[in-house]
Design an enzyme around this catalytic site. Structure first.
Site, short mmCIF file in Angstrom:
data_model
loop_
_atom_site.label_atom_id
_atom_site.label_comp_id
_atom_site.label_asym_id
_atom_site.label_seq_id
_atom_site.Cartn_x
_atom_site.Cartn_y
_atom_site.Cartn_z
N ASP A 1 -16.95 6.22 -46.58
CA ASP A 1 -17.96 7.27 -46.54
C ASP A 1 -17.72 8.13 -47.79
OD1 ASP A 1 -19.94 9.06 -45.36
OD2 ASP A 1 -18.25 10.41 -45.07
N ASP B 1 -14.56 10.57 -42.15
CA ASP B 1 -13.94 11.78 -41.61
C ASP B 1 -14.85 12.58 -40.69
OD1 ASP B 1 -15.69 12.68 -43.61
OD2 ASP B 1 -14.54 14.53 -43.83
N ASP C 1 -19.28 9.63 -38.27
CA ASP C 1 -18.63 8.38 -38.68
C ASP C 1 -18.01 7.64 -37.49
OD1 ASP C 1 -19.21 8.72 -41.38
OD2 ASP C 1 -17.43 9.94 -41.71
#
Length: 656
Positions: free
Chosen positions: A324, A551, A555
């Site tokens: 990400d 994080d 996610d």
């Protein structure tokens, strides 16, 4: 050493002294009765019971509980058989050296557990609550969010919270592996499990104990041993069938040849005992899980929690890693990167627009048309007007502009401010009409001399009284070590590094180019990320694994869907940490490559132990069945192989 291990060492030393004394006496020829029944039997029985009473007890209890075939049963039957055929010294030697191997194994397991057990020490015993000027120690479970606790110098932080008074150095080594303490003051968030270094702190609790960082870490540590790798499961199943097979084989070896050939019963019983000692699967049953436990311990030394040996094994097979962007590869903090006056860096802009400066300087917001401004002064004026234009907004972009401006915004000087949805803000500041927004706003208001700026960041344009002044470029900055992390991934054999983000394509591509990523997928919704990961998983070869690093709370679904979910433990959300299989306690993505190295080293060690143990045992089993191996070779095939395999497993604990 534990008390139990010390007692075992005393038993071994006492038995070893008696064994050496009896061996010397027997070899001298002065005591022939030592090899005869019943005198020799009862003399050797004393040290045998000293060293082996617990093995016999375990075997008896297991038989009573229906768990017959284990190493305790094999040792008991083998040594009883040796006593039965008059090999008293061999029976004692087998039990003695088996217990030496067991002690060695226990010490090795204790050492490998230590780095993980150290994390259990992070559990706080109490929290200080101030009542009537006195500090009262309360159970952390009884402290509710919103209450203020006092943490004295040297005390462990019991609960997550925000500092409301005081300043100190916080030692985070137990959680993150970072040896350098970090400074924390009023307004900073601190997490439980760390140690307060130098000053007294007053902290407002933000989470209940069961939801705190320390509670979640302890839960992860306690559950880590329950999730076995494929290799461990194979060894467990192997031992379940292997032990009864070799026991039946030994019984057949003791009975069948004498019946068929009329041979010596004592000789074949001795061969069967040797066969049993050799076949004990200790080296496999102990060294394989010990190797994985060592690997998990090595990772924990770096501040990385691996939730089970199955995940450590999966990390070793990882060839694709998906990141990400925000909070993982970038800091997630919007900052002003550049202020560009009109005519500098914009496409199609005319010459630099002259802007006047008031008597109070760039900070007063009054534009004078007669004076030439330098680039730097014009940049300050642009930033000043943008900060006042965004004065009423709490948007991250607005906050970043006000932070870059660096002075308090006096909202009394803002006469009017109107937000135009999807465009920006139109404000009147001390009689001047100021526009702060995107290109659509500039075009809609037909701002003179406007020209767009090409940038990977977010561009905010500023105009005053219908004239274009310039632009402000705002972007999320790359995380320290992110470029190094991607480079190290390539070095350890990861084939593809992919980035998923909801950010604009231009911003995402700029980050990907700077970090050297192989693929980038931008402008994704949280649900889109799961779809992209599933597409990547579909392309993965059967024996290769995909990891996702994130994080945020959004996610969590992707972390669960990937073969390996890796979460940020320091700033990551609770949902992300719970969904992940590996947690980076200090958010340092560089440590992922280190965990890959640890996992691959651990698997190499485990496979070496399996090949070595099975190879030696197979060879000596064949020799024992044909009478070419005696009890001493059998002891080496069991205890010797176990000790060597355990020593090899201990290498997994070493971290460079």
């Amino acid at each position: 050493m534990t008390d139990k291990q010390k007692k075992m060492l005393v038993r071994i030393c006492v038995t070893l002294v008696l064994f050496v004394g009896l061996t010397i006496a027997g070899r001298s020829g002065k005591f022939p009765w030592l090899t005869q029944f019943p005198a020799g039997f009862f003399v050797y029985l004393v040290p045998y019971l000293v060293i082996g009473y617990d093995i016999i007890g375990k075997a008896a209890r297991n038989i009573r509980n229906g768990q017959v075939f284990d190493e305790n049963f094999l040792m008991m039957i083998a040594t009883f058989g040796a006593f039965g055929v008059g090999e008293y010294s061999e029976a004692l030697a087998v039990m003695l050296f088996y217990q030496v191997g067991e002690l060695f194994q226990n010490v090795a397991v204790s050492r490998s557990r230590q780095s993980i057990s150290d994390m259990m020490d992070i559990c706080p015993e109490y929290a200080n609550i101030e009542e009537d000027g006195q500090l009262i120690q309360a159970d952390p479970d009884d402290v509710e969010p919103g209450m203020v606790i006092v943490i004295k110098a040297g005390e462990r932080i019991p609960l997550d919270g925000k500092i409301v008074e005081g300043e100190s150095m916080i030692d985070t080594a137990a959680l993150t592996g970072e040896s350098v303490p970090r400074r924390a003051g009023v307004g900073d968030e601190i997490i439980s499990g760390c140690v307060n270094g130098s000053g007294t702190l007053k902290v407002q609790v933000t989470k209940a104990f069961e939801d705190s960082t320390v509670a979640k870490i302890l839960e992860l540590v306690e559950n880590a041993g329950s999730k076995k790798a494929k290799v461990e499961n194979f060894i467990t199943r192997f031992a379940r069938y292997y032990t009864p097979v070799v026991t039946i084989g030994a019984a057949v070896l003791a009975v069948l040849p004498p019946l068929l050939t009329g041979g010596n019963w004592g000789e074949w019983i001795q061969r069967a005992c040797i066969f049993l000692v050799i076949s004990c699967p200790c080296a496999l049953v102990i060294s394989v899980p010990l190797g994985f436990f060592g690997g998990i311990g090595a990772a924990s030394k770096l501040g990385v929690l691996v939730k089970g040996s199955n995940y450590l094994e999966a990390v070793a097979e990882m060839t694709t890693i998906v990141f990400d962007k925000t909070g993982t590869l970038t800091k997630g903090e919007f900052k002003v990167q550049e202020v560009i006056p009109a005519g500098k860096g914009s496409e199609g802009a005319g010459d630099e627009t002259p802007v006047g400066k008031g008597s109070e300087g760039a900070g007063n917001g009054t534009l004078q048309g007669g004076q030439e401004e330098t680039q730097a002064e014009l940049g300050k004026e642009i930033l000043h007007l943008a900060a006042y234009g965004e004065g009423y907004s709490n948007h991250p972009i607005s906050n970043s502009i006000k932070a870059a401006y660096g002075e308090p915004v006096d909202v009394a000087r803002i006469e009017k401010a109107e937000e135009i949805a999807g465009h920006g803000i139109q404000a009147v500041i001390e009689g001047r009409e100021v526009l702060v927004g995107n290109g659509k706003l500039m075009k809609r208001m037909e701002v003179a001399s406007f020209a767009e700026v090409k940038s990977s960041g977010t561009v905010v344009y500023v105009a005053c009284d219908g004239r274009f002044l310039g632009s402000i470029v705002i972007a999320d900055s790359i995380k320290d070590g992110a470029e190094e992390a991607v480079r190290e991934m390539k070095q350890v054999g990861v084939k593809r590094c992919v980035m998923l983000t909801g950010d604009r394509k231009e911003a995402a591509q700029a980050v990907a180019d700077e970090l050297g990523l192989d693929e980038v997928h931008a402008e994704l919704l949280p649900g889109d990320k799961v779809g992209r990961v599933e597409e990547l998983l579909a392309k993965q070869p059967a024996k290769e694994r995909l990891a996702f690093v994130g994080d945020g709370i959004n996610d969590a679904p992707v972390l669960t869907r990937a073969d390996i979910g890796i979460a940020m433990g320091s700033m990551g959300s609770d949902a992300a940490i719970e969904a992940a299989d590996v947690v980076l306690m200090d958010d340092d993505v560089r440590k992922i490559a280190a965990v890959v190295k640890i996992s691959r080293k651990t698997l190499r060690i485990v496979k070496q132990n399996i090949v070595f143990a099975l190879g030696v045992k197979a060879l000596v089993l064949v020799l024992g069945a044909f009478g070419a191996a005696n009890m001493w070779e059998a002891v080496f095939a069991d205890v010797g192989v176990s000790v060597i395999a355990i020593l090899n497993s201990m290498r997994a604990l070493k971290v460079k």
